[in-house]
Design a protein around this motif. Sequence first.
Motif, mmCIF file in Angstrom:
data_model
loop_
_atom_site.group_PDB
_atom_site.id
_atom_site.type_symbol
_atom_site.label_atom_id
_atom_site.label_comp_id
_atom_site.label_asym_id
_atom_site.label_seq_id
_atom_site.Cartn_x
_atom_site.Cartn_y
_atom_site.Cartn_z
ATOM 1 N N MET A 253 30.711 95.428 19.992
ATOM 2 C CA MET A 253 29.619 95.006 19.816
ATOM 3 C C MET A 253 28.428 95.497 21.168
ATOM 4 N N THR A 254 27.329 96.041 20.340
ATOM 5 C CA THR A 254 26.921 96.966 21.856
ATOM 6 C C THR A 254 26.135 95.970 22.669
ATOM 7 N N PRO A 255 25.221 96.370 24.079
ATOM 8 C CA PRO A 255 25.031 95.752 25.153
ATOM 9 C C PRO A 255 24.139 94.768 24.607
ATOM 10 N N VAL A 256 23.278 95.068 23.774
ATOM 11 C CA VAL A 256 21.487 94.533 23.043
ATOM 12 C C VAL A 256 22.325 92.952 22.181
ATOM 13 N N MET A 257 23.207 93.699 21.201
ATOM 14 C CA MET A 257 23.808 92.292 21.000
ATOM 15 C C MET A 257 24.720 91.137 21.708
ATOM 16 N N ARG A 258 25.114 91.645 22.678
ATOM 17 C CA ARG A 258 26.009 90.663 23.515
ATOM 18 C C ARG A 258 24.841 90.143 24.643
ATOM 19 N N HIS A 259 24.373 90.834 24.688
ATOM 20 C CA HIS A 259 22.752 89.988 25.432
ATOM 21 C C HIS A 259 22.289 88.832 24.211
ATOM 22 N N GLU A 260 22.066 89.103 23.200
ATOM 23 C CA GLU A 260 21.765 88.313 22.593
ATOM 24 C C GLU A 260 22.458 87.334 22.788
ATOM 25 N N GLN A 261 23.293 87.692 22.298
ATOM 26 C CA GLN A 261 24.700 86.471 22.188
ATOM 27 C C GLN A 261 24.300 84.864 23.074
ATOM 28 N N VAL A 262 24.581 85.276 24.279
ATOM 29 C CA VAL A 262 24.185 84.918 25.640
ATOM 30 C C VAL A 262 22.887 84.248 26.068
ATOM 31 N N ALA A 263 22.196 85.001 25.452
ATOM 32 C CA ALA A 263 21.153 83.790 25.625
ATOM 33 C C ALA A 263 20.954 83.130 24.311
ATOM 34 N N ASP A 264 21.645 83.393 22.886
ATOM 35 C CA ASP A 264 21.378 82.256 22.167
ATOM 36 C C ASP A 264 22.722 81.109 22.406
ATOM 37 N N TYR A 265 23.391 81.556 23.526
ATOM 38 C CA TYR A 265 24.551 80.329 23.761
ATOM 39 C C TYR A 265 23.660 79.677 24.876
ATOM 40 N N VAL A 266 23.195 80.688 25.406
ATOM 41 C CA VAL A 266 22.313 79.175 27.349
ATOM 42 C C VAL A 266 21.088 78.591 26.409
ATOM 43 N N LEU A 267 20.252 79.218 25.463
ATOM 44 C CA LEU A 267 19.652 78.109 24.572
ATOM 45 C C LEU A 267 19.772 76.431 23.473
ATOM 46 N N GLY A 268 21.482 77.074 23.675
ATOM 47 C CA GLY A 268 21.913 76.240 22.248
ATOM 48 C C GLY A 268 20.945 75.917 21.427
ATOM 49 N N THR A 269 21.016 77.684 20.421
ATOM 50 C CA THR A 269 20.888 78.007 19.295
ATOM 51 C C THR A 269 21.917 78.078 18.470
ATOM 52 N N LEU A 270 23.061 78.263 18.997
ATOM 53 C CA LEU A 270 23.685 78.852 17.908
ATOM 54 C C LEU A 270 24.560 77.607 17.063
ATOM 55 N N GLU A 271 25.217 78.533 15.853
ATOM 56 C CA GLU A 271 25.812 76.954 15.894
ATOM 57 C C GLU A 271 27.140 76.674 16.116
ATOM 58 N N PRO A 272 27.858 75.954 15.352
ATOM 59 C CA PRO A 272 28.706 75.123 16.249
ATOM 60 C C PRO A 272 29.498 76.084 15.895
ATOM 61 N N ALA A 273 30.408 76.936 14.909
ATOM 62 C CA ALA A 273 31.177 77.641 14.847
ATOM 63 C C ALA A 273 31.036 78.701 15.533
ATOM 64 N N GLN A 274 29.991 79.228 15.635
ATOM 65 C CA GLN A 274 29.607 80.373 16.405
ATOM 66 C C GLN A 274 29.682 80.068 18.068
#
Length: 235
Positions: A1-22
Motif C-alpha cells: 500500500m502506497t503512503p497516499v493509499m494509506r492516508h486515504e484509507q485512514v481518512a475514509d475510516y475516520v469519516l465512517g465511509t468504509l463498507e462494513p467489511a472494509q
Amino acid sequence: MTPVMRHEQVADYVLGTLEPAQAEAFEAAMARDPSLAQEVAEGMRRLHALDDTAELLAADDALWLRIDRSIGQVERPGERRASALNAAWDSLRFWRWAGLGGLAASAALAAGLVALVLAPEPAPRFVAILVPADGSPAGAIVEVDADGGARLIPLQDIPVPEGRALEVWTLPSPQSGPVSVGLIEEARRADLAIGGLPAVGEDQLFEITLEPETGSPIGRPTGPVLFKGLTVQAL
C-alpha cells in the motif's frame, strides 16, 4: 500500500465511509500496526473539534420573508412557509438545481474533511507505544516532537474509578527516578509537561499509573502501572 493509499484509507475510516467489511479489515490491520492506529487517533483528534459545535437555529419570519421575495411571492406570515414550500415542490428546475447544489456541497464538505484529517503536522521525533503487562492491545501513544513538545494520545478507553486519576510518568535517567509529566481525570489527548526535563532520548520509559485524583502524594508512582513503553525514533 502506497503512503497516499494509506492516508486515504485512514481518512475514509475516520469519516465512517468504509463498507462494513472494509472497516473490519482495516481494524484488523490497526491491531497489527501501531503506527496505523496512531494515524487514526490523530485523524479522530483533528475532527473532534468539529463534533457537536454547531448550534441548531430555527428560521425566523424574516428569513421566510426573504425567501418569499426572492421567488416573487409575498404572503401573510401564517402562509409563508406553505407558500414557499409548495412553490419549490412544484418546480422541477428547483429540484434539479437543489440536487446539483447538494452534490457540490457534499463534495466540498467531504474534500474539506479529508484535507483536515490528512493535514500534515510536525512529525514526531520519538514515539512510545504504551502497552499493558499482559500483552493486550496498546492503550496509548506518546509522541515527542523535535521542538520538545509531547502529547499523550489514548487508543482505547481506560476505566478510572471515582476519586482516582491517570498520571503519566517518564524516566529521564535512573538517577533522577520517575518524573510526573501529566495528570488527567480520564483517557483523553493531553499535552505532557516535559519542558523542564532533559531532552527525550531513545529507549526512554513512559508509563501511566492509577493514582489519587490529585496525583501521587509522594512524587513517585504509588498505584498500579496500567500501560508503559519505551521511545523509539519516529520514521
